[in-house]
Scaffold this motif. Structure first.
Motif, PDB file in Angstrom:
ATOM      1  N   THR A 147      35.151  32.174  37.582  1.00 47.50           N
ATOM      2  CA  THR A 147      35.879  33.479  37.501  1.00 47.50           C
ATOM      3  C   THR A 147      35.667  34.414  38.039  1.00 47.50           C
ATOM      4  N   PRO A 148      34.205  34.359  38.213  1.00 53.76           N
ATOM      5  CA  PRO A 148      34.292  36.241  39.077  1.00 53.76           C
ATOM      6  C   PRO A 148      34.273  35.914  40.896  1.00 53.76           C
ATOM      7  N   LEU A 149      34.453  34.605  40.798  1.00 54.12           N
ATOM      8  CA  LEU A 149      34.819  34.594  42.713  1.00 54.12           C
ATOM      9  C   LEU A 149      36.381  34.077  42.580  1.00 54.12           C
ATOM     10  N   TYR A 150      36.746  33.996  41.806  1.00 53.39           N
ATOM     11  CA  TYR A 150      38.233  33.684  41.928  1.00 53.39           C
ATOM     12  C   TYR A 150      38.787  35.053  42.007  1.00 53.39           C
ATOM     13  N   VAL A 151      38.257  36.048  40.874  1.00 55.79           N
ATOM     14  CA  VAL A 151      38.900  37.659  41.106  1.00 55.79           C
ATOM     15  C   VAL A 151      38.698  38.219  42.127  1.00 55.79           C
ATOM     16  N   LEU A 248      40.899  23.541  44.910  1.00 59.03           N
ATOM     17  CA  LEU A 248      41.448  23.119  43.791  1.00 59.03           C
ATOM     18  C   LEU A 248      41.820  24.414  42.690  1.00 59.03           C
ATOM     19  N   VAL A 249      41.006  25.733  43.030  1.00 66.50           N
ATOM     20  CA  VAL A 249      40.653  26.237  42.148  1.00 66.50           C
ATOM     21  C   VAL A 249      40.843  27.539  43.187  1.00 66.50           C
ATOM     22  N   PHE A 250      40.814  27.587  44.538  1.00 72.82           N
ATOM     23  CA  PHE A 250      41.343  28.744  45.239  1.00 72.82           C
ATOM     24  C   PHE A 250      42.332  28.643  46.148  1.00 72.82           C
ATOM     25  N   ILE A 251      43.153  27.046  46.545  1.00 75.66           N
ATOM     26  CA  ILE A 251      44.240  27.442  47.297  1.00 75.66           C
ATOM     27  C   ILE A 251      45.271  26.948  46.588  1.00 75.66           C
TER      28      ILE A 251
END
Length: 310
Positions: A147-151, A248-251
């Motif tokens: 979650t922190p990296l996604y933000v 899957l999370v960042f693309i």
């Protein structure tokens, strides 16, 4: 004139009889035989899923559905491999995986070699603390920072030619940065321990000849670390190539996903041909097997170096 005809002295009884221990024949100890049997059993246990997948991918689904996967084959063909490659669009996903894995491996090894050289070969304060910090990063579960990296990646700007979204999100750079960040600690730990085994006299002679720090690193230390770099490169490529979580999370763009996502395209909405899925899995695993076969000699040398030193 007399001739001494006394018989020659008998051979010493302490000499081993040739008939008891023929030259060239070695006794097989029961303990070593049991060890080899155990290692073969473990190897077959690890290879069993791959061998079963290859076996299933060569058989029609109707045959395995009727007789089971452990039955004798009636017919074998490579039709599923052609179908899996065409139906899943693997050519595009292969390129995506290489775009992520190859730069990620190069960046991780290049940056890790810098830190390892400073920790292992240069006399600097806090080198042990620095090595502990890099190693401690491997203890952090990756899922904790999703979650922190996604933000963060949604706020970090990038030029348009690097990312259509103008941020690191939905770009290969986000996945590469995370892969390098999480693998850097392990690479530093391995390379630093490897560099400590190199003779210190080599660098001392280089300093006497006027070699600077960059020359000591690039032209002296790094070529000697080729076995360790090959072993790490094989492991890092395998881990980055097989990873699916970060992509899957960042693309969000389906055209940028790596090869591991291609297998999901082979699953139907109401029916899944698992023999076709097995063929796709074998195709996906081929690049990692090929990389290992190419670097096998260096990989084994990097793992066993120093095992015979006292």
């Amino acid at each position: 004139m007399t001739v001494d005809t006394a018989p020659a002295p008998a051979a010493s009884s302490s000499a081993p009889a040739a008939s008891q221990h023929p030259r060239g024949r070695r006794r097989i100890r029961p303990g070593r035989l049991g060890l080899h049997a155990f290692l073969m059993a473990v190897s077959l246990g690890f290879l069993a899923p791959l061998l079963l997948a290859v076996y299933a991918s060569l058989r029609p689904y109707q045959e395995t559905a009727e007789h089971g996967y452990f039955s004798l084959p009636r017919s074998l063909s490579f039709d599923y491999y052609r179908q899996a490659f065409s139906d899943s669009g693997m050519s595009t996903y292969f390129v995506n995986s290489l775009i992520i894995a190859v730069p990620g491996v190069l960046f991780a090894l290049f940056l890790a070699s810098f830190v390892a050289f400073a920790v292992a070969r240069l006399r600097m304060r806090g080198d042990i603390v620095l090595l502990m910090l890099f190693t401690a990063g491997n203890l952090l579960p990756q899922q904790v920072v999703v979650t922190p990296l996604y933000v963060l990646f949604n706020r970090v700007p990038l030029p348009y030619w690097m990312s259509e979204s103008m941020t690191m999100y939905d770009s290969y750079w986000a996945v590469i940065a995370v892969q390098v960040g999480f693998q850097l600690g392990f690479c530093v730990f391995v390379l630093a321990n490897f560099m400590r085994t190199l003779p210190q006299e080599i660098l001392e002679a280089a300093r006497v000849d006027g070699a600077g720090v960059w020359t000591q690193y690039w032209r002296i230390t790094l070529p000697l670390c080729r076995p360790a770099l090959a072993a790490l490169g094989t492991l890092q490529f395998t881990w980055m190539y097989n990873d699916f979580l970060w992509a899957l999370v960042f693309i969000s763009d389906g055209e940028k996903l790596p090869i591991t996502s291609a297998l999901n395209n082979l699953r139907g909405q109401f029916f899944t041909d698992y023999n076709l899925l097995a063929a796709g899995s074998v195709i996906v695993a081929l690049p990692t097997i090929l990389v290992f076969l190419i670097l096998q000699r260096h990989f084994i040398a990097g793992l066993t170096l120093g095992s015979s030193k006292g």
